[in-house]
Design a protein around this motif. Structure first.
Motif, mmCIF file in Angstrom:
data_model
loop_
_atom_site.group_PDB
_atom_site.id
_atom_site.type_symbol
_atom_site.label_atom_id
_atom_site.label_comp_id
_atom_site.label_asym_id
_atom_site.label_seq_id
_atom_site.Cartn_x
_atom_site.Cartn_y
_atom_site.Cartn_z
ATOM 1 N N SER A 113 35.777 31.453 32.900
ATOM 2 C CA SER A 113 35.412 32.473 33.889
ATOM 3 C C SER A 113 36.122 32.045 35.077
ATOM 4 O O SER A 113 36.336 32.620 36.035
ATOM 5 N N MET A 166 39.381 33.426 34.622
ATOM 6 C CA MET A 166 39.020 34.523 35.113
ATOM 7 C C MET A 166 38.869 34.535 36.255
ATOM 8 O O MET A 166 39.508 35.598 37.428
ATOM 9 N N ARG A 167 37.955 34.012 37.011
ATOM 10 C CA ARG A 167 37.440 34.684 38.845
ATOM 11 C C ARG A 167 38.475 33.855 39.820
ATOM 12 O O ARG A 167 39.615 34.741 41.055
ATOM 13 N N ARG A 210 42.119 34.304 38.872
ATOM 14 C CA ARG A 210 42.725 35.375 38.738
ATOM 15 C C ARG A 210 42.624 36.844 39.769
ATOM 16 O O ARG A 210 43.253 37.680 40.713
ATOM 17 N N PHE A 211 41.057 37.239 39.610
ATOM 18 C CA PHE A 211 40.807 38.089 40.225
ATOM 19 C C PHE A 211 40.520 38.013 41.920
ATOM 20 O O PHE A 211 41.028 38.728 43.053
ATOM 21 N N GLU A 212 40.221 36.343 42.436
ATOM 22 C CA GLU A 212 40.027 35.625 43.809
ATOM 23 C C GLU A 212 41.957 36.482 44.322
ATOM 24 O O GLU A 212 42.355 37.390 45.369
ATOM 25 N N ARG A 247 44.115 37.973 42.790
ATOM 26 C CA ARG A 247 44.579 39.534 42.928
ATOM 27 C C ARG A 247 43.905 40.752 44.132
ATOM 28 O O ARG A 247 44.635 41.570 44.915
ATOM 29 N N MET A 248 42.616 40.126 44.192
ATOM 30 C CA MET A 248 41.773 40.778 45.542
ATOM 31 C C MET A 248 42.719 39.712 46.932
ATOM 32 O O MET A 248 42.900 41.074 47.264
#
Lengths: 368, 600
Positions: free
Chosen positions: B5, B8-9, B11-13, B15-16
């Motif tokens: 998690s 994932m988080r 990577r998400f951040e 990309r954001m």
């Protein structure tokens, strides 16, 4: 309810209020000669849109996630009905007559797809084919239907916002590169299959001076309007391009030129700043979302807003081809305004639900 | 699970953040584009915006009027009216049009044509229904304008030539501006002088257009007017012409083809300049039909040619005045003695004939001029030689333009012996009686005569009243020589043997003059060549041209004239009566002026 309202994001509300005020001021300048009833109607649209916004703030994200499938499927159905029962306006079959209002299913689809993709990736990663392939189908199915209407602008908007969502959902870089490559190859095919008027728009965008009274006229006139405004503008209600009707569609798609002519670079810069703040705020809410569904939702919404702004102002200032895309919160029009405030309602809901705790502390969070 | 998690988080951040920067970059690019337009390109685009909204409507100047020496209008501006319709101002166009049709008494055909035109016209611009209307034609409509929405009556002016063909060659006419005029700043809707005074004095008469600045919307509708630059009106032009005299000349010529020039001998003012037949200049103003133009072009009488200045003819016996002057100047032996006229002189095996077949008997210079003896001048010419005649002729203004200013002017020709071919003696002798290759225009003849009258000042003829006289050349001639010629010219009129005696003798002013009869068919192509039973003189195009040049009054010369009648016959009987009419008119005018105490 009062408790909920207390949790509303003050900064987002402030940005929205500023845009609303700027929008109504600009619209007045665009329609004050002979179209004042349009201004009054837009006032009404705003009150409806605000009600919708508040109502959506009350819907828990769980329910929204549940509604994503029905929303997508009904939007798809409506799109399928357009070729059969749709109204033709300006050469394209886009509208469905619902008795009370004419609405564009493609407009609804943008938001429905966004909702579905947010739901889809709430529990998935885009790194596997098993999750990526269906997502691509969700996006391509309506895209094909909309491009056939024909409405290239909305199609591209739909696809771009879907790409942004898939990318944030963790699309591997290698696949992204493949995607870019294959779309570059398919560009000539797309050109070949475009309608004459679409080709003409692209051509006239590349050479607006070649046909100053034809397709290039709009862009030339809006460039003149924007440029003649200068740094400080010609003064409120004193824009000659707007007042003397040289601007086409000046209360809808080309309204930015009215603002830029009368308010100068100061006003256009102010509007861009407000937009930047709005997007930044939505992204910030997304980063603090308590659920991945909420985060994805905000990503999609900010992507759509950003695309709207870029395409519209890019078109009016002559750096992008003319496609019918309204300027968020400023252009006249009820359905666009209502859907945009509905989207902001969702953002607000995400914000409300992430208020109490830090994201990873919340039960049920994918990050927990 | 938690590790996954967090990954994932993360990577998400990332990309954001990437997307956020991308959005920021794109918005910045957009801002740069706006700054480019609103800052760097501002001036050029502001200019374009101004050009969009500002429409400059020209205000045409009123053309200056042309009047004669007594203030009679020769080219005036007539007020006329035009009827227009702005379709969008009328709810029921066909009803309005039908009403207008009834008031204007238009035929149904015209109404149908207008309706067809309306179908293709813009609804916000005035459409011309009728133009160049007189007030009485439009009064009915004008009185009912309030019942006719969209209809408008506008006053304007158009050029009008009250004397029509009488002054057509002199005054000229106007026509719409052509490409070359536009390069000189003339507007496409303006008219420009095409001939005569209208053309020569174009810059004076025309004036300068003004402009009205208007704000217009995208549809070209006028929103407001804000700045007005008034036009500079054209200046009025007063000519030296006496249109009354011109009228008299025209009446005296009647239907005959010819030209009359009357000059003031003291200052070169043109008092009359007539060429017949004329043309109707007002036809050019109302819009000339091709058929009319073609008929003028193809007319065997050539009405468009100004015979007074553009056409040249053999001066015939009027040229004897010049040859006489040459003889006096060169002191030819024949001047001081007489010769015998037997009706011909022999030149080799040819006979050069005198017009008087039975001869004048003993002739000296005086008698030779008074009775126009050809033999005397054959011999005088022979003594002088071509070069002497030619020199004197050039001195007196033959073979050169007069620079009257309304061109194109014909120069005429004076033969030269060194022309590159063999010159025959007989040619000099023929030239001495004004036949053969010598030619002159009526204006040149009038100027020549004026120079005799004023003592040798070759004047530049001019058309404007009160203009400073301009002497082209002061001719080197002895006063007594001129007096010999003058006396002979007087006796042409006064003496019972004079060739113009019958026409000119009984007038209030004593005139002096010289007749001329120019042969069109030379004697070599004699009568026997014509069809049997047809006399040479019966065929009009074979008839002689008639000349009469002279001045009056003899004692104190005021005017000089040249009258030319194409195929008119004898100078004394065809041309001299025209001069008589002119002198009669001027003498009467002087008498009236003396009575009213105004002077001339």
């Amino acid at each position: 309810m009062i408790e909920h309202l207390r949790k509303l994001d003050g900064l987002l509300l402030l940005i929205m209020a500023s845009l609303a005020v700027l929008g109504m001021i600009t619209l007045y300048a665009a329609v004050h000669q002979g179209g004042i009833d349009l201004w009054q109607r837009q006032m009404m649209h705003w009150s409806i849109a605000i009600s919708v916004f508040l109502a959506i703030c009350l819907i828990p994200l769980r329910v929204m996630a549940l509604l994503s499938w029905p929303a997508y499927l009904s939007a798809l159905l409506a799109l399928l009905l357009v070729p059969l029962f749709g109204d033709v306006q300006m050469g394209a079959r886009r509208w469905l007559d619902l008795g009370v209002i004419n609405f564009q299913p493609s407009e609804l689809m943008k938001w429905a797809l966004m909702l579905l993709l947010a739901h889809w990736f709430a529990s998935r990663d885009a790194a596997s084919m098993k999750s990526l392939l269906p997502a691509m189908i969700f996006a391509l199915l309506p895209a094909v239907l909309i491009v056939m209407q024909p409405d290239l602008g909305t199609t591209l908007l739909l696809l771009f916002s879907a790409i942004v969502m898939i990318f944030s959902a963790g699309l591997p870089w290698k696949w992204a590169a493949y995607g870019v490559l294959s779309s570059l190859i398919s560009l000539p095919v797309l050109w070949h299959n475009m309608h004459t008027y679409q080709k003409q728009r692209v051509l006239s965008f590349l050479h607006p001076e070649a046909d100053p009274l034809g397709a290039g006229y709009h862009v030339i006139q809006s460039n003149i309007a924007i440029g003649s405004g200068g740094l400080f503008g010609k003064g409120y209600l004193h824009g000659t391009q707007a007042r003397l009707h040289f601007l086409p569609e000046q209360h809808t798609d080309f309204i930015f030129a009215v603002l830029a002519e009368e308010g100068g670079l100061i006003a256009s810069g102010l509007l861009l700043t407000l937009y930047a703040l709005l997007i930044a705020r939505i992204i910030s809410i997304s980063m603090h979302a308590s659920t991945r569904f909420g985060a994805m939702l905000c990503i999609g919404i900010s992507a759509i807003f950003t695309l709207y702004i870029l395409i519209n102002i890019g078109m009016v200032s002559g750096v992008l081809p003319v496609v019918g895309v309204p300027l968020p919160f400023i252009s006249y029009g009820g359905s666009a305004l209502i859907t945009m405030l509905a989207a902001l309602g969702m953002v607000m809901r995400v914000s409300i639900e992430s208020r109490d705790k830090l994201p990873w502390q919340r039960p049920g969070s994918p990050f927990a | 699970m938690i590790a996954n998690s967090l990954k994932m988080r993360g990577r998400f951040e990332r990309r954001m953040l990437l997307l956020q920067w991308l959005a920021a970059l794109l918005l910045l690019l957009l801002f740069i584009r706006l700054a480019d337009l609103q800052w760097l390109q501002h001036e050029g685009l502001l200019l374009q915006a101004e050009q969009n909204r500002i429409n400059v409507v020209p205000i045409l100047p009123t053309r200056g009027e042309i009047v004669d020496r007594h203030g009679q209008g020769l080219a005036v501006n007539h007020v006329s009216y035009r009827l227009t319709l702005i379709p969008e101002r009328s709810e029921n166009i066909s009803a309005v049009l039908t009403q207008v049709q009834q008031l204007m008494h238009w035929p149904d055909k015209r109404l149908k044509r207008l309706q067809k035109q309306l179908a293709h016209s813009r609804r916000d611009r005035p459409i011309l229904l009728a133009d160049k209307l007189e007030w009485n034609e439009i009064a009915q409509v004008a009185a009912r304008l309030h019942q006719l929405p969209g209809i408008d009556v506008q006053a304007g002016t158009h050029r009008f030539y009250p004397y029509g063909a009488l002054s057509s060659h002199l005054i000229g006419y106007l026509s719409l501006a052509r490409n070359e005029d536009l390069q000189h700043g003339v507007l496409p809707s303006e008219k420009v002088g095409r001939r005569g005074v209208e053309r020569t004095f174009e810059s004076t008469l025309h004036g300068l257009p003004g402009s009205q600045y208007e704000e217009v919307d995208a549809h070209g509708r006028r929103i407001s007017a804000f700045k007005r630059v008034p036009p500079q009106m054209g200046k009025r032009l007063q000519l030296s012409l006496d249109i009354g005299l011109q009228q008299v000349a025209s009446e005296a010529l009647g239907e005959r083809t010819g030209a009359v020039v009357v000059l003031d001998v003291n200052n070169g003012e043109v008092l009359a300049l007539l060429s017949k037949p004329g043309f109707e200049p007002n036809r050019f103003i109302t819009g000339l039909e091709t058929e009319q133009w073609q008929s003028w072009i193809n007319d065997s009488q050539h009405p468009l040619i100004n015979r007074a200045i553009q056409a040249v003819y053999p001066p015939a016996s009027t040229f004897k005045l010049l040859v006489g002057l040459a003889g006096l100047a060169k002191q030819s032996p024949l001047i001081h003695q007489a010769t015998q006229c037997l009706g011909y002189v022999k030149l080799g095996d040819r006979k050069l004939r005198c017009w008087k077949r039975r001869g004048h008997r003993r002739v000296d210079l005086h008698k030779a001029l008074v009775e126009s003896c050809d033999v005397y001048f054959y011999e005088l010419g022979d003594q002088l030689g071509m070069a002497a005649i030619s020199d004197t002729a050039r001195q007196w203004g033959f073979g050169e333009t007069t620079n009257i200013g309304i061109g194109p002017e014909a120069t005429g020709s004076i033969p030269r012996t060194n022309g590159g071919r063999r010159w025959f003696r007989g040619e000099t002798m023929i030239t001495a009686i004004g036949q053969g290759t010598v030619t002159a225009s009526p204006l040149q003849m009038a100027r020549f005569t004026a120079a005799i009258a004023n003592g040798g000042a070759l004047l530049r003829p001019h058309l404007l009243a009160g203009q400073t006289p301009e002497i082209t050349r002061q001719i080197d001639v002895l006063p007594e020589n001129i007096n010999i010629i003058r006396k002979a010219m007087r006796d042409v009129v006064v003496s019972v043997h004079g060739t113009a005696h019958r026409a000119m003798a009984k007038l209030a002013w004593t005139s002096a003059g010289k007749t001329g009869t120019a042969q069109v068919v030379t004697e070599a192509q004699d009568e026997d060549k014509l069809p049997k039973g047809m006399q040479k003189k019966q065929l009009k195009r074979h008839r002689d041209h008639a000349w009469f040049v002279g001045y009056a009054p003899y004692e104190k010369p005021r005017i000089a004239f040249a009258i030319f009648v194409e195929h008119g016959g004898h100078g004394g009987s065809a041309a001299a009566p025209v001069a008589a009419a002119l002198v009669r008119y001027l003498a009467k005018q002087e008498k009236v002026a003396a009575k009213t105490g105004q002077g001339s």
